[in-house]
Write an enzyme that holds these catalytic residues in place. Structure first.
Site, mmCIF file in Angstrom:
data_model
loop_
_atom_site.group_PDB
_atom_site.id
_atom_site.type_symbol
_atom_site.label_atom_id
_atom_site.label_comp_id
_atom_site.label_asym_id
_atom_site.label_seq_id
_atom_site.Cartn_x
_atom_site.Cartn_y
_atom_site.Cartn_z
ATOM 1 N N HIS A 431 -46.828 -24.131 36.230
ATOM 2 C CA HIS A 431 -46.969 -25.303 35.343
ATOM 3 C C HIS A 431 -46.381 -24.989 33.977
ATOM 4 C CE1 HIS A 431 -50.900 -26.215 37.786
ATOM 5 N NE2 HIS A 431 -49.811 -26.510 38.478
HETATM 6 C C1 LIG Z 1 -44.470 -23.943 43.455
HETATM 7 C C2 LIG Z 1 -44.997 -25.048 42.590
HETATM 8 C C3 LIG Z 1 -46.246 -25.598 42.879
HETATM 9 C C4 LIG Z 1 -46.745 -26.629 42.070
HETATM 10 N N1 LIG Z 1 -47.916 -27.252 42.429
HETATM 11 C C5 LIG Z 1 -48.307 -28.370 41.759
HETATM 12 C C6 LIG Z 1 -49.419 -29.139 42.204
HETATM 13 O O1 LIG Z 1 -50.042 -28.848 43.239
HETATM 14 N N2 LIG Z 1 -49.778 -30.231 41.468
HETATM 15 C C7 LIG Z 1 -49.119 -30.601 40.316
HETATM 16 O O2 LIG Z 1 -49.523 -31.566 39.668
HETATM 17 N N3 LIG Z 1 -48.049 -29.893 39.896
HETATM 18 C C8 LIG Z 1 -47.607 -28.818 40.595
HETATM 19 N N4 LIG Z 1 -46.499 -28.142 40.193
HETATM 20 C C9 LIG Z 1 -45.824 -28.579 38.958
HETATM 21 C C10 LIG Z 1 -44.952 -29.813 39.171
HETATM 22 O O3 LIG Z 1 -44.145 -29.669 40.315
HETATM 23 C C11 LIG Z 1 -44.082 -29.998 37.929
HETATM 24 O O4 LIG Z 1 -44.936 -30.127 36.813
HETATM 25 C C12 LIG Z 1 -43.184 -31.220 38.033
HETATM 26 O O5 LIG Z 1 -42.315 -31.111 39.126
HETATM 27 C C13 LIG Z 1 -42.353 -31.352 36.752
HETATM 28 O O6 LIG Z 1 -41.637 -32.549 36.824
HETATM 29 P P1 LIG Z 1 -40.403 -32.815 35.860
HETATM 30 O O7 LIG Z 1 -39.920 -34.186 36.136
HETATM 31 O O8 LIG Z 1 -40.789 -32.449 34.485
HETATM 32 O O9 LIG Z 1 -39.259 -31.748 36.235
HETATM 33 P P2 LIG Z 1 -38.803 -30.988 37.539
HETATM 34 O O10 LIG Z 1 -39.639 -31.316 38.703
HETATM 35 O O11 LIG Z 1 -38.656 -29.564 37.136
HETATM 36 O O12 LIG Z 1 -37.352 -31.608 37.823
HETATM 37 C C14 LIG Z 1 -36.259 -31.411 36.977
HETATM 38 C C15 LIG Z 1 -34.980 -31.587 37.790
HETATM 39 O O13 LIG Z 1 -33.872 -31.583 36.878
HETATM 40 C C16 LIG Z 1 -32.803 -30.853 37.440
HETATM 41 N N5 LIG Z 1 -31.995 -30.323 36.331
HETATM 42 C C17 LIG Z 1 -32.375 -29.376 35.438
HETATM 43 N N6 LIG Z 1 -31.377 -29.148 34.564
HETATM 44 C C18 LIG Z 1 -30.346 -29.956 34.920
HETATM 45 C C19 LIG Z 1 -29.040 -30.153 34.385
HETATM 46 N N7 LIG Z 1 -28.621 -29.484 33.308
HETATM 47 N N8 LIG Z 1 -28.218 -31.046 34.998
HETATM 48 C C20 LIG Z 1 -28.654 -31.755 36.094
HETATM 49 N N9 LIG Z 1 -29.896 -31.595 36.638
HETATM 50 C C21 LIG Z 1 -30.740 -30.708 36.050
HETATM 51 C C22 LIG Z 1 -33.506 -29.741 38.218
HETATM 52 O O14 LIG Z 1 -32.636 -29.212 39.209
HETATM 53 C C23 LIG Z 1 -34.728 -30.450 38.785
HETATM 54 O O15 LIG Z 1 -34.491 -30.969 40.052
HETATM 55 C C24 LIG Z 1 -45.990 -27.097 40.954
HETATM 56 C C25 LIG Z 1 -44.752 -26.535 40.671
HETATM 57 C C26 LIG Z 1 -44.231 -25.543 41.484
HETATM 58 C C27 LIG Z 1 -42.880 -24.974 41.151
#
Ligand SMILES: Cc1cc2nc3c(=O)[nH]c(=O)nc-3n(C[C@H](O)[C@H](O)[C@H](O)COP(=O)(O)OP(=O)(O)OC[C@H]3O[C@@H](n4cnc5c(N)ncnc54)[C@H](O)[C@@H]3O)c2cc1C
Length: 494
Positions: A431
């Site tokens: 997280h």
């Molecule tokens: C193993 C694991 C288990 C987890 N378990 C839970 C859970 O059970 N419950 C929960 O609530 N949360 C959980 N989380 C946390 C949750 O997945 C994240 O908080 C959430 O995915 C974040 O969402 P986001 O939209 O901020 O970014 P992300 O999900 O990180 O997505 C960002 C995306 O942007 C893309 N990107 C980045 N930089 C660039 C760029 N320069 N150009 C183009 N694309 C780019 C990346 O490739 C990625 O696909 C877990 C996370 C992990 C890794």
């Protein structure tokens, strides 16, 4: 690009591409934003660095999943003493494709803190309620229809026996009707590739995958976006995109990295937060683990928000990695993995970190400094978790502290020092958040109450970066609700 990757909508891109709204990053923040804007009839291009894999392209929590869907195969660390391993998704759907799906709404006291300290408007529990409810429906948040995994029940049993509060956490999962006598309910994680991304594409959103954006620049009323198309194995191909409005949704590490690389730095990447987590492998006399154990669903919230406990994915490869702190007992995993499971103690943390770009390097430098109080909380959390596991009949405990003895009875718990040793403790987190906090407090906040970057026109952030502080619970529920609220505000529909 792997053979099992799905075809992106545009491949390879013909530059320059133009659109009304570009959304960079397709995790929960980006997918929900792109979907709602496309469904409102806007011309949206969703850009993602990783490939587009079907959810079932690899077994969950496998080596192949690490290779296909994680950034750098899952090997990323925040520097500090001790350093903290963190992981990020890098595929269409981002972290939602690889996570455990455990769902919480943002705790009310956290929302209050964000409103008071960061001056976030319209973020009361009542104001967020419709967004929580809509997201819960869209990703089918529900409880396990059958019996939870045995390792999860052990955590619950230990907590109940000590009189501590333990709860079964709901998940974004769609379960099938049980047709056999198998005790483990079968179902499908309702990740973004199962929910908001197909909806976005159906509504006309274009999806450009395998494209890493490294620079954004505003000229007049247009945003110019520069990237590399990585889908051709032999060469990188330059990509240029023009958009009137830009949403950056690359996650709490990559969003500040992209903005800082583009010269946008005010309150960007200075306030990274996470939930530092210490682990312990427990060995029981009876079977608690199996090949189809699935995701443990109990969490102990007795000491929340300071710290909480849960049970992790405990497949043999995960156990083998966890046992690297006790190499002399490595063979226990081969011989007894069915009797072993990994448990964690996660603190909310009062430390803070930063994200900085380095000239010539693709990956940003991530730093995080734990406070003395954090080290004390981690120690107390590890002691209490170990006490609970002995109460649940664990026979041997292996904490994630290098060169530390394994524990075989409760009176050995006093060997855990009051402050965890910085040089020996191995911490991790899944997280990360708060690197570009939202709010009207201009001293602290990167964006306004609805994600618009302060001082810029037509530039928004919508991802984990916006959460003002670590919420102390799994964060995706908060990210989804806030992304929905902010997209509706942008559309004038709030
Ligand atoms: C193993 C694991 C288990 C987890 N378990 C839970 C859970 O059970 N419950 C929960 O609530 N949360 C959980 N989380 C946390 C949750 O997945 C994240 O908080 C959430 O995915 C974040 O969402 P986001 O939209 O901020 O970014 P992300 O999900 O990180 O997505 C960002 C995306 O942007 C893309 N990107 C980045 N930089 C660039 C760029 N320069 N150009 C183009 N694309 C780019 C990346 O490739 C990625 O696909 C877990 C996370 C992990 C890794």
């Amino acid at each position: 690009m792997s053979k099992s990757a799905l075809n992106p909508s545009i491949t390879p891109p013909k530059s320059p591409l133009t659109c009304e709204i570009a959304v960079i990053g397709s995790g929960p923040g980006g997918a929900i934003t792109a979907c709602l804007l496309a469904e409102a009839g806007r011309d949206v291009l969703l850009i993602e660095e990783g490939s587009h894999f079907a959810l079932e392209s690899c077994p969950p929590f496998s080596q192949l999943e690490l290779e296909q869907k994680y950034r750098n195969g899952g090997l990323t660390a925040a520097f500090g003493k001790p350093k903290i391993q963190y992981v990020e998704g890098r595929c269409v759907g981002g972290g939602s494709e690889i996570n455990s799906g455990l769902y919480h709404r943002t705790p009310p006291e956290i929302l209050e803190k964000w409103q008071t300290e960061f001056a976030v408007d319209a973020l009361s529990e009542t104001e967020l309620l419709p967004h929580f409810e809509a997201c819960e429906q869209a990703v089918t948040v529900c409880k396990l229809p059958g019996k939870p995994p045995l390792a999860s029940l052990k955590l619950h049993q230990g907590a109940v026996s000590l009189g501590w509060q333990s709860l079964e956490v709901p998940r974004w999962f769609r379960y099938q009707e049980q047709t056999d006598a198998s005790p483990t309910p079968k179902g499908t994680r309702q990740s973004m590739t199962e929910t908001f991304i197909p909806r976005a594409i159906n509504a006309g959103c274009k999806l450009l995958t395998n494209t890493r954006i490294y620079l954004i620049r505003q000229q007049g009323k247009q945003w110019f976006i520069k990237g590399d198309y990585l889908g051709n194995i032999e060469t990188k191909q330059a990509v240029e995109i023009q958009a009137e409005t830009l949403f950056i949704c690359c996650g709490a590490i990559q969003t500040p990295a992209l903005l800082r690389r583009s010269g946008i730095t005010n309150n960007i990447g200075n306030s990274l937060q996470m939930h530092p987590t210490v682990k312990v492998i427990a060995q029981f006399n009876e079977t608690v683990n199996s090949v189809d154990m699935g995701v443990p669903v109990h969490q102990v919230k007795e000491f929340a928000p300071r710290f909480s406990f849960g049970c992790s994915i405990s497949s043999p490869p995960y156990l083998a990695v966890g046992m690297t702190d006790h190499p002399q007992y490595r063979q226990q995993v081969d011989e007894n993995w069915q009797k072993m499971a990994i448990y964690y103690a996660m603190i909310t943390g009062s430390g803070q970190g930063s994200v900085r770009t380095l000239p010539g390097f693709r990956d940003p430098l991530v730093r995080y400094r734990l406070t003395q109080q954090d080290l004390k909380d981690l120690s107390e959390a590890l002691q209490k978790l170990s006490q609970l596991l002995f109460e649940a009949d664990a026979k041997i405990l292996y904490p994630s502290i290098s060169n530390f003895p394994r524990l075989t009875q409760p009176n050995e718990l006093k060997q855990i020092p009051e402050t965890l040793p910085k040089s020996q403790t191995n911490l991790m987190t899944v997280h990360v958040m708060s690197s570009c906090p939202m709010g009207e407090n201009l001293e602290k906040c990167a964006v306004n109450s609805f994600g618009k970057v302060h001082g810029f026109n037509n530039l928004y952030i919508s991802d984990a970066s916006l959460l003002c502080t670590a919420p102390g619970v799994n964060p995706q529920g908060s990210i989804m609700a806030i992304a929905r609220r902010n997209a509706l505000k942008f559309l004038g529909k709030l």
